[in-house]
Design an enzyme around this catalytic site. Structure first.
Site, PDB file in Angstrom:
ATOM      1  N   SER A 242     -94.378  34.164  43.366  1.00  0.00           N
ATOM      2  CA  SER A 242     -94.951  32.957  43.238  1.00  0.00           C
ATOM      3  C   SER A 242     -95.641  33.890  42.086  1.00  0.00           C
ATOM      4  CB  SER A 242     -95.952  32.576  44.091  1.00  0.00           C
ATOM      5  OG  SER A 242     -97.034  31.799  43.895  1.00  0.00           O
TER       6      SER A 242
ATOM      7  N   TYR B  15    -102.739  34.050  51.659  1.00  0.00           N
ATOM      8  CA  TYR B  15    -100.437  33.304  51.552  1.00  0.00           C
ATOM      9  C   TYR B  15    -100.319  34.137  49.963  1.00  0.00           C
ATOM     10  CZ  TYR B  15     -97.251  31.112  48.661  1.00  0.00           C
ATOM     11  OH  TYR B  15     -95.590  30.880  48.201  1.00  0.00           O
TER      12      TYR B  15
ATOM     13  N   LYS C 119     -97.418  37.567  49.620  1.00  0.00           N
ATOM     14  CA  LYS C 119     -96.855  36.835  48.035  1.00  0.00           C
ATOM     15  C   LYS C 119     -96.323  38.986  47.180  1.00  0.00           C
ATOM     16  CE  LYS C 119     -94.282  33.228  49.207  1.00  0.00           C
ATOM     17  NZ  LYS C 119     -93.405  33.794  49.595  1.00  0.00           N
TER      18      LYS C 119
HETATM   19  N1  LIG Z   1     -93.800  25.046  46.996  1.00  0.00           N
HETATM   20  C1  LIG Z   1     -94.156  25.916  45.820  1.00  0.00           C
HETATM   21  O1  LIG Z   1     -95.278  24.923  45.253  1.00  0.00           O
HETATM   22  C2  LIG Z   1     -94.181  27.106  46.013  1.00  0.00           C
HETATM   23  C3  LIG Z   1     -94.582  27.552  45.047  1.00  0.00           C
HETATM   24  C4  LIG Z   1     -94.290  28.861  44.826  1.00  0.00           C
HETATM   25  C5  LIG Z   1     -93.243  30.247  46.296  1.00  0.00           C
HETATM   26  N2  LIG Z   1     -92.837  28.868  46.764  1.00  0.00           N
HETATM   27  C6  LIG Z   1     -92.613  30.016  47.649  1.00  0.00           C
HETATM   28  O2  LIG Z   1     -90.704  29.688  48.095  1.00  0.00           O
HETATM   29  C7  LIG Z   1     -90.626  29.315  49.341  1.00  0.00           C
HETATM   30  C8  LIG Z   1     -89.838  28.284  49.895  1.00  0.00           C
HETATM   31  O3  LIG Z   1     -91.375  27.039  49.181  1.00  0.00           O
HETATM   32  P1  LIG Z   1     -90.805  25.433  50.025  1.00  0.00           P
HETATM   33  O4  LIG Z   1     -91.727  24.522  49.168  1.00  0.00           O
HETATM   34  O5  LIG Z   1     -89.570  25.295  50.007  1.00  0.00           O
HETATM   35  O6  LIG Z   1     -91.100  25.331  51.367  1.00  0.00           O
HETATM   36  P2  LIG Z   1     -91.149  24.452  52.590  1.00  0.00           P
HETATM   37  O7  LIG Z   1     -91.752  25.347  53.909  1.00  0.00           O
HETATM   38  O8  LIG Z   1     -90.355  23.332  52.338  1.00  0.00           O
HETATM   39  O9  LIG Z   1     -89.172  25.058  53.169  1.00  0.00           O
HETATM   40  C9  LIG Z   1     -89.691  27.097  53.553  1.00  0.00           C
HETATM   41  C10 LIG Z   1     -88.979  26.754  54.836  1.00  0.00           C
HETATM   42  O10 LIG Z   1     -88.844  27.877  55.543  1.00  0.00           O
HETATM   43  C11 LIG Z   1     -88.102  27.271  57.272  1.00  0.00           C
HETATM   44  N3  LIG Z   1     -89.124  28.339  57.875  1.00  0.00           N
HETATM   45  C12 LIG Z   1     -90.673  28.672  57.426  1.00  0.00           C
HETATM   46  N4  LIG Z   1     -90.524  30.027  58.213  1.00  0.00           N
HETATM   47  C13 LIG Z   1     -88.732  30.142  58.584  1.00  0.00           C
HETATM   48  C14 LIG Z   1     -89.156  31.126  60.012  1.00  0.00           C
HETATM   49  N5  LIG Z   1     -89.798  32.452  60.255  1.00  0.00           N
HETATM   50  N6  LIG Z   1     -87.644  31.408  60.372  1.00  0.00           N
HETATM   51  C15 LIG Z   1     -87.385  30.203  59.740  1.00  0.00           C
HETATM   52  N7  LIG Z   1     -87.197  29.033  59.246  1.00  0.00           N
HETATM   53  C16 LIG Z   1     -88.433  29.351  58.554  1.00  0.00           C
HETATM   54  C17 LIG Z   1     -89.336  25.589  56.561  1.00  0.00           C
HETATM   55  O11 LIG Z   1     -88.544  25.199  58.331  1.00  0.00           O
HETATM   56  C18 LIG Z   1     -88.770  25.601  55.957  1.00  0.00           C
HETATM   57  O12 LIG Z   1     -88.008  24.808  55.858  1.00  0.00           O
HETATM   58  C19 LIG Z   1     -91.617  29.977  50.187  1.00  0.00           C
HETATM   59  O13 LIG Z   1     -91.403  31.680  50.292  1.00  0.00           O
HETATM   60  C20 LIG Z   1     -92.721  29.325  49.467  1.00  0.00           C
HETATM   61  O14 LIG Z   1     -94.222  30.599  49.515  1.00  0.00           O
HETATM   62  C21 LIG Z   1     -93.089  27.726  46.808  1.00  0.00           C
END
Ligand SMILES: NC(=O)c1ccc[n+]([C@@H]2O[C@H](COP(=O)([O-])OP(=O)(O)OC[C@H]3O[C@@H](n4cnc5c(N)ncnc54)[C@H](O)[C@@H]3O)[C@@H](O)[C@H]2O)c1
Length: 340
Positions: A129, A154, A158
């Site tokens: 991120s 958080y 990362k």
């Molecule tokens: N959405 C944002 O703004 C953003 C920005 C930067 C980075 N990210 C990163 O991108 C990735 C995806 O983000 P997103 O927005 O799709 O989030 P999200 O919460 O929609 O998706 C994450 C998925 O991972 C699953 N999950 C969490 N922990 C788990 C575990 N221990 N075992 C199995 N499944 C698990 C959740 O059920 C969910 O379906 C994450 O790593 C997040 O930190 C997101």
């Protein structure tokens, strides 16, 4: 006989993961989802099957569980790559419950890294991120911009995650530093499903527009930006999803571990987002400017030269398309609730 390259997608039922699975299928891969549904719903996968007119394999498993994951991987045959999305992502919640974040985000990644080594999986793509940069002294930020002391557990997961990958895999990983993912699939069938009060701007906008929230609060209009509100680099989730396919292709030809910014390169203000949402969707938003909120950085946007030239990836969509698609998705969820 199935001969598409198998890609494990942890967190593949989530916001970014679900859109990436669609792009993987379109690009000729065979994605296999592993998700424990801690922040997603199983019916999203039914929708993904409709969208791609294909059967999508998924396992409801916690990525932290090494034994279960090892057994699962053992039964899958050749695995061409892993895209590791699974993590918790709420900055605020991570401040309130740091151990929940350290436990889930760090142990999941450590487990995945061990499995990548055990099964000699040649490619790993990791969700990082732009939060790793904090408030950078110089904009736009390049991949060489110094990483600042993390402002939340958080953000720290990362930074540590990147370090863990760089320490473990010297040949065959791509770390993608996402800027602000927004929007939804243009079909309106899949999108972001925030549980409870959204932390991010766009779901807050759409939930206010539809009447779930009374008012959108804009935190501060006295920042050193064009209209005084904070600037972010908003990237359409479909563009972001495509960057993962490009990352896998890059690893076909390169035995390295590299980090890339994934953004549009444009800083857009909160007020501009609100006004654009109103214009493209012809909807009036109830919003109010309130004092600054602690912890918000003033502005950040990406230098995307590295992804453009090396990954051969460039964002195709702007905020108009993303805000239209986000609204279409919100209307779709509302429709679904009404007919339930
Ligand atoms: N959405 C944002 O703004 C953003 C920005 C930067 C980075 N990210 C990163 O991108 C990735 C995806 O983000 P997103 O927005 O799709 O989030 P999200 O919460 O929609 O998706 C994450 C998925 O991972 C699953 N999950 C969490 N922990 C788990 C575990 N221990 N075992 C199995 N499944 C698990 C959740 O059920 C969910 O379906 C994450 O790593 C997040 O930190 C997101």
């Amino acid at each position: 006989m199935e001969n598409r390259p198998k890609i494990i997608v942890t967190g593949g039922a989530g916001f970014i993961g679900s859109h990436t699975v669609i792009e993987l299928i379109e690009a000729g891969y065979l994605p296999i989802i592993i998700d424990n549904f801690s922040n997603s719903q199983e019916w999203i996968i039914d929708r993904m099957c409709i969208l791609t007119q294909s059967k999508i394999t998924y396992y409801s498993v916690d990525c932290k569980s090494y034994e279960t994951m090892h057994e699962l991987f053992s039964g899958l045959g050749d695995i061409a790559g892993v895209i590791h999305f699974a993590a918790f992502k709420s900055v605020g919640e991570s401040v309130a419950s740091p151990l929940k974040y350290y436990n889930n985000n760090i142990i999941s990644l450590a487990t995945i890294l061990q499995l990548v080594l055990d099964f000699k999986i040649p490619k790993l793509v990791f969700s990082s991120s732009c939060t790793v940069y904090g408030q950078a002294n110089q904009l736009p930020v390049t991949e060489l911009t110094p990483v600042k002391a993390a402002e939340s557990p958080y953000g720290y997961t990362k930074q540590v995650g990147e370090q863990m990958i760089n320490d473990t895999i010297k040949e065959g990983a791509v770390i993608l530093r996402y800027f602000n993912p927004i929007g939804a699939h243009s079909s309106g069938l899949i999108g972001e499903l925030p549980i409870g009060k959204p932390e991010n701007l766009v779901p807050y906008i759409t939930q206010t527009a539809i009447g779930i929230r009374k008012q959108l609060q804009i935190y501060g209009n006295d920042y050193n930006t064009s209209d005084g509100t904070c600037l972010r680099d908003y990237i359409h989730v479909v563009d972001l999803a495509k960057a993962h396919v490009k990352a896998l292709k890059f690893l076909d030809d390169n035995n390295t571990t590299e980090t890339f910014n994934v953004g549009t390169g444009k800083g857009i203000s909160v007020l501009e987002m609100v006004k654009t949402f109103e214009t493209v969707n012809n909807v009036k938003l109830n919003y109010k400017i309130v004092p600054r909120r602690e912890g918000d950085i003033e502005q950040i946007y990406a230098d995307t030269t590295k992804a453009n030239s090396i990954l051969k990836w460039k964002a195709q969509y702007g905020i108009k398309e993303a805000l239209r698609d986000a609204w279409n998705w919100e209307l779709n969820i509302q429709q679904m609730k009404l007919s339930a």
